[in-house]
Motif scaffolding. Structure first.
Motif, mmCIF file in Angstrom:
data_model
loop_
_atom_site.group_PDB
_atom_site.id
_atom_site.type_symbol
_atom_site.label_atom_id
_atom_site.label_comp_id
_atom_site.label_asym_id
_atom_site.label_seq_id
_atom_site.Cartn_x
_atom_site.Cartn_y
_atom_site.Cartn_z
ATOM 1 N N CYS A 164 0.829 -1.211 0.000
ATOM 2 C CA CYS A 164 0.000 0.000 0.000
ATOM 3 C C CYS A 164 0.862 1.259 0.000
ATOM 4 C CB CYS A 164 -0.912 0.023 1.214
ATOM 5 S SG CYS A 164 -2.287 -1.131 1.182
ATOM 6 N N PHE A 165 1.937 1.250 0.780
ATOM 7 C CA PHE A 165 2.795 2.427 0.856
ATOM 8 C C PHE A 165 3.701 2.557 -0.368
ATOM 9 C CE2 PHE A 165 1.960 1.988 5.475
ATOM 10 C CZ PHE A 165 1.415 3.241 5.674
ATOM 11 N N ALA A 166 3.944 1.452 -1.061
ATOM 12 C CA ALA A 166 4.871 1.465 -2.197
ATOM 13 C C ALA A 166 4.204 1.871 -3.504
ATOM 14 C CB ALA A 166 5.524 0.100 -2.368
ATOM 15 N N THR A 167 2.906 1.708 -3.596
ATOM 16 C CA THR A 167 2.216 2.000 -4.850
ATOM 17 C C THR A 167 1.022 2.901 -4.593
ATOM 18 O OG1 THR A 167 0.873 0.002 -4.617
ATOM 19 C CG2 THR A 167 2.864 -0.184 -5.946
ATOM 20 N N PRO A 168 0.782 3.897 -5.458
ATOM 21 C CA PRO A 168 -0.352 4.796 -5.244
ATOM 22 C C PRO A 168 -1.694 4.110 -5.457
ATOM 23 C CG PRO A 168 0.727 5.305 -7.304
ATOM 24 C CD PRO A 168 1.566 4.258 -6.616
ATOM 25 N N VAL A 169 -1.724 3.087 -6.271
ATOM 26 C CA VAL A 169 -2.954 2.328 -6.484
ATOM 27 C C VAL A 169 -2.672 0.895 -6.076
ATOM 28 C CG1 VAL A 169 -4.684 1.553 -8.129
ATOM 29 C CG2 VAL A 169 -3.683 3.822 -8.358
ATOM 30 N N PHE A 170 -3.312 0.483 -5.023
ATOM 31 C CA PHE A 170 -3.076 -0.850 -4.472
ATOM 32 C C PHE A 170 -3.787 -1.906 -5.310
ATOM 33 C CE2 PHE A 170 -1.719 -3.774 -1.504
ATOM 34 C CZ PHE A 170 -2.745 -4.420 -0.827
ATOM 35 N N VAL A 171 -3.537 -3.127 -5.020
ATOM 36 C CA VAL A 171 -4.023 -4.270 -5.784
ATOM 37 C C VAL A 171 -5.539 -4.221 -6.006
ATOM 38 C CG1 VAL A 171 -4.142 -6.792 -5.821
ATOM 39 C CG2 VAL A 171 -2.146 -5.651 -4.849
ATOM 40 N N PHE A 172 -6.279 -3.689 -5.052
ATOM 41 C CA PHE A 172 -7.737 -3.685 -5.169
ATOM 42 C C PHE A 172 -8.256 -2.652 -6.148
ATOM 43 C CE2 PHE A 172 -7.018 -4.999 -0.649
ATOM 44 C CZ PHE A 172 -7.292 -6.335 -0.862
ATOM 45 N N GLY A 173 -7.419 -1.753 -6.613
ATOM 46 C CA GLY A 173 -7.844 -0.763 -7.583
ATOM 47 C C GLY A 173 -8.300 0.551 -6.984
ATOM 48 N N GLY A 174 -8.167 0.700 -5.690
ATOM 49 C CA GLY A 174 -8.548 1.958 -5.058
ATOM 50 C C GLY A 174 -7.340 2.866 -4.916
ATOM 51 N N ASP A 175 -7.582 4.076 -4.468
ATOM 52 C CA ASP A 175 -6.504 5.036 -4.266
ATOM 53 C C ASP A 175 -5.972 4.866 -2.852
ATOM 54 O OD1 ASP A 175 -4.768 7.126 -4.133
ATOM 55 O OD2 ASP A 175 -6.275 8.690 -4.314
ATOM 56 N N ALA A 176 -4.735 4.435 -2.720
ATOM 57 C CA ALA A 176 -4.135 4.187 -1.406
ATOM 58 C C ALA A 176 -3.415 5.406 -0.874
ATOM 59 C CB ALA A 176 -3.173 3.003 -1.488
ATOM 60 N N GLY A 177 -3.484 6.512 -1.558
ATOM 61 C CA GLY A 177 -2.808 7.713 -1.098
ATOM 62 C C GLY A 177 -1.412 7.824 -1.671
#
Length: 105
Positions: free
Chosen positions: A33-46
């Motif tokens: 989640c911290f490494a990618t802006p869009v996590f595996v689920f397709g939402g915006d992780a910040g």
């Protein structure tokens, strides 16, 4: 969920809580989640937080998560900052992951 989309920021918070309680898989997922802006689920992780991603990945790797061990090795050698690249650490994590049964495709 918001209109059918997962709440990735909430997921990141829960993964981080799990990691802080010693859950290696939670730490691995928090690191993603911290490494990618869009996590595996397709939402915006910040926003990306590379430092926190590395710390969580190391926590997960030390906790025995094979995928995290492999990812920690990749992070150690693929860092954009040459000062943070660490071939010895990468080799060590690759070896640990391989002994544990991680197979790279």
């Amino acid at each position: 969920y918001d209109a059918g989309r997962p709440d990735v920021v909430a997921a990141r918070t829960w993964y981080e809580r799990a990691a802080l309680r010693g859950d290696a898989v939670g730490a691995y997922r928090a690191a993603l989640c911290f490494a990618t802006p869009v996590f595996v689920f397709g939402g915006d992780a910040g926003a990306i937080d590379a430092s926190k991603a590395r710390a969580m990945m190391q926590r997960a790797a030390r906790g025995g998560c094979l995928d995290a061990q492999h990812a920690a090795a990749r992070m150690a050698i693929s860092n954009d900052d040459p000062e943070l690249q660490d071939a010895r650490s990468a080799l060590s994590w690759y070896a640990i992951a391989a002994v544990g049964g991680h197979l790279q495709e």
